[in-house]
Enzyme design. Sequence first.
Site, short mmCIF file in Angstrom:
data_model
loop_
_atom_site.label_atom_id
_atom_site.label_comp_id
_atom_site.label_asym_id
_atom_site.label_seq_id
_atom_site.Cartn_x
_atom_site.Cartn_y
_atom_site.Cartn_z
NE ARG A 73 8.05 14.25 77.96
CZ ARG A 73 6.76 13.77 77.73
NH1 ARG A 73 6.11 14.05 76.51
NH2 ARG A 73 5.79 13.62 78.72
CE LYS A 122 17.45 26.81 81.89
NZ LYS A 122 17.49 26.35 80.48
CD GLU A 132 19.57 29.94 79.40
OE1 GLU A 132 19.04 29.32 80.32
OE2 GLU A 132 19.55 29.65 78.32
CE LYS A 147 22.31 27.55 79.15
NZ LYS A 147 21.97 26.04 79.41
P1 13P Z 1 20.46 25.87 73.79
O1 13P Z 1 21.93 25.34 74.02
O2 13P Z 1 19.93 24.86 72.89
O3 13P Z 1 20.42 27.23 73.48
O4 13P Z 1 19.87 25.50 74.99
C1 13P Z 1 20.26 26.11 76.29
C2 13P Z 1 19.38 26.09 77.33
O5 13P Z 1 19.58 25.80 78.29
C3 13P Z 1 18.17 26.91 76.82
O6 13P Z 1 17.36 27.35 78.21
#
Ligand code: 13P
Length: 342
Positions: A46, A136, A177, A219
């Site tokens: 990772r 986030k 998000e 988002k």
């Molecule tokens: P994806 O663009 O793969 O959906 O991931 C965005 C993301 O930050 C998910 O939390």
Amino acid sequence: MISQQIISVAKAMVADDKGLLAMDESTPTCNKRFEKAGIPQTVESRRAYREMIVTTPGLGKFINGAILYDETIRQSGKDGTPLIKMIIAAGIIPGIKVDAGTKDMPGHPGEKITEGLDGLSVRLREYSKMGACFAKWRAIFAVGDGIPSRDCIKANAHALAGYAVLCQEAGLVPIVEPEVLMDGSHTMEQCGEATEEVLREVFIQLSIQNVALEGMVLKPNMVVPGLTCPVQETVDETADATVRYLLRAVPDSVQGIAFLSGGQSAELASARLNAMNVRFGPQLPWPLAFSFARAIQQPALEIWHGEPANVAAAQHALYHRARCNWAARRGEYSASMEKIRA
Ligand code: 13P
């Protein structure tokens, strides 16, 4: 009162037709993707993978910010330089995922609630000291028979707003998000209705908890049909639906919108973003940007395959996807960009 510093960072996150790179997969999620690609699921792989990403030459031409995971923000490159320092040196603003993932919502089969508010303000201050400028938090909503329920929408929106106000108090820009998932056979209109209902509740809760919208980035998902829906609308149709539902629910003062990719193919995510910007870009109150994980990383991950010898080719693929999405913000992306890559 929101500080000018927070507003400036929020602006910088969506400035200059660039976007955000989500590289904040939790360890279980990252391991799942590694397993699928035949890559060993170790701390070192990772670390090496994330180092490959952040050392991609020229990435800062297309990417304003990178969202990290707790493990990554504490890791260093092979030469001992902290990855966060490498990100800043590349002209990219570092951010951090701070939710603690989703759990089954009691009494609501098929629905999830995002956790992580306990002790959050202490963690935010620690991340801020480490150099993170934004954070986030992701909430997810499945679409199906009777879901998303009002209870699930309210509980997740309340938590998102609680997180966002704590971020602003700690001097960090919150990325909010709320993701309506693509899994399932629901139609594009069902996705749109769920998206509108979720966003309306999110902005009610943000307002109740005094979150300054000019100091945040939204988002959301794009409005698209479920992955197994027999009717798959055209790129232009999904662009129109996405903008139509966003305009109904997102206040003008939000600093920017940066879409997640949600499992769309990388090319489709670029094409849909491009269509939105071509058809509506200049008339909209907010910039339409990207904050993709899979739609930027997936081709690079497959090429890298855990082999040092593949780093340059993987970086080339990552750079290419970042450039395609930068072009999509400008309304200049086309399928021919995919052909001239190699
Ligand atoms: P994806 O663009 O793969 O959906 O991931 C965005 C993301 O930050 C998910 O939390």
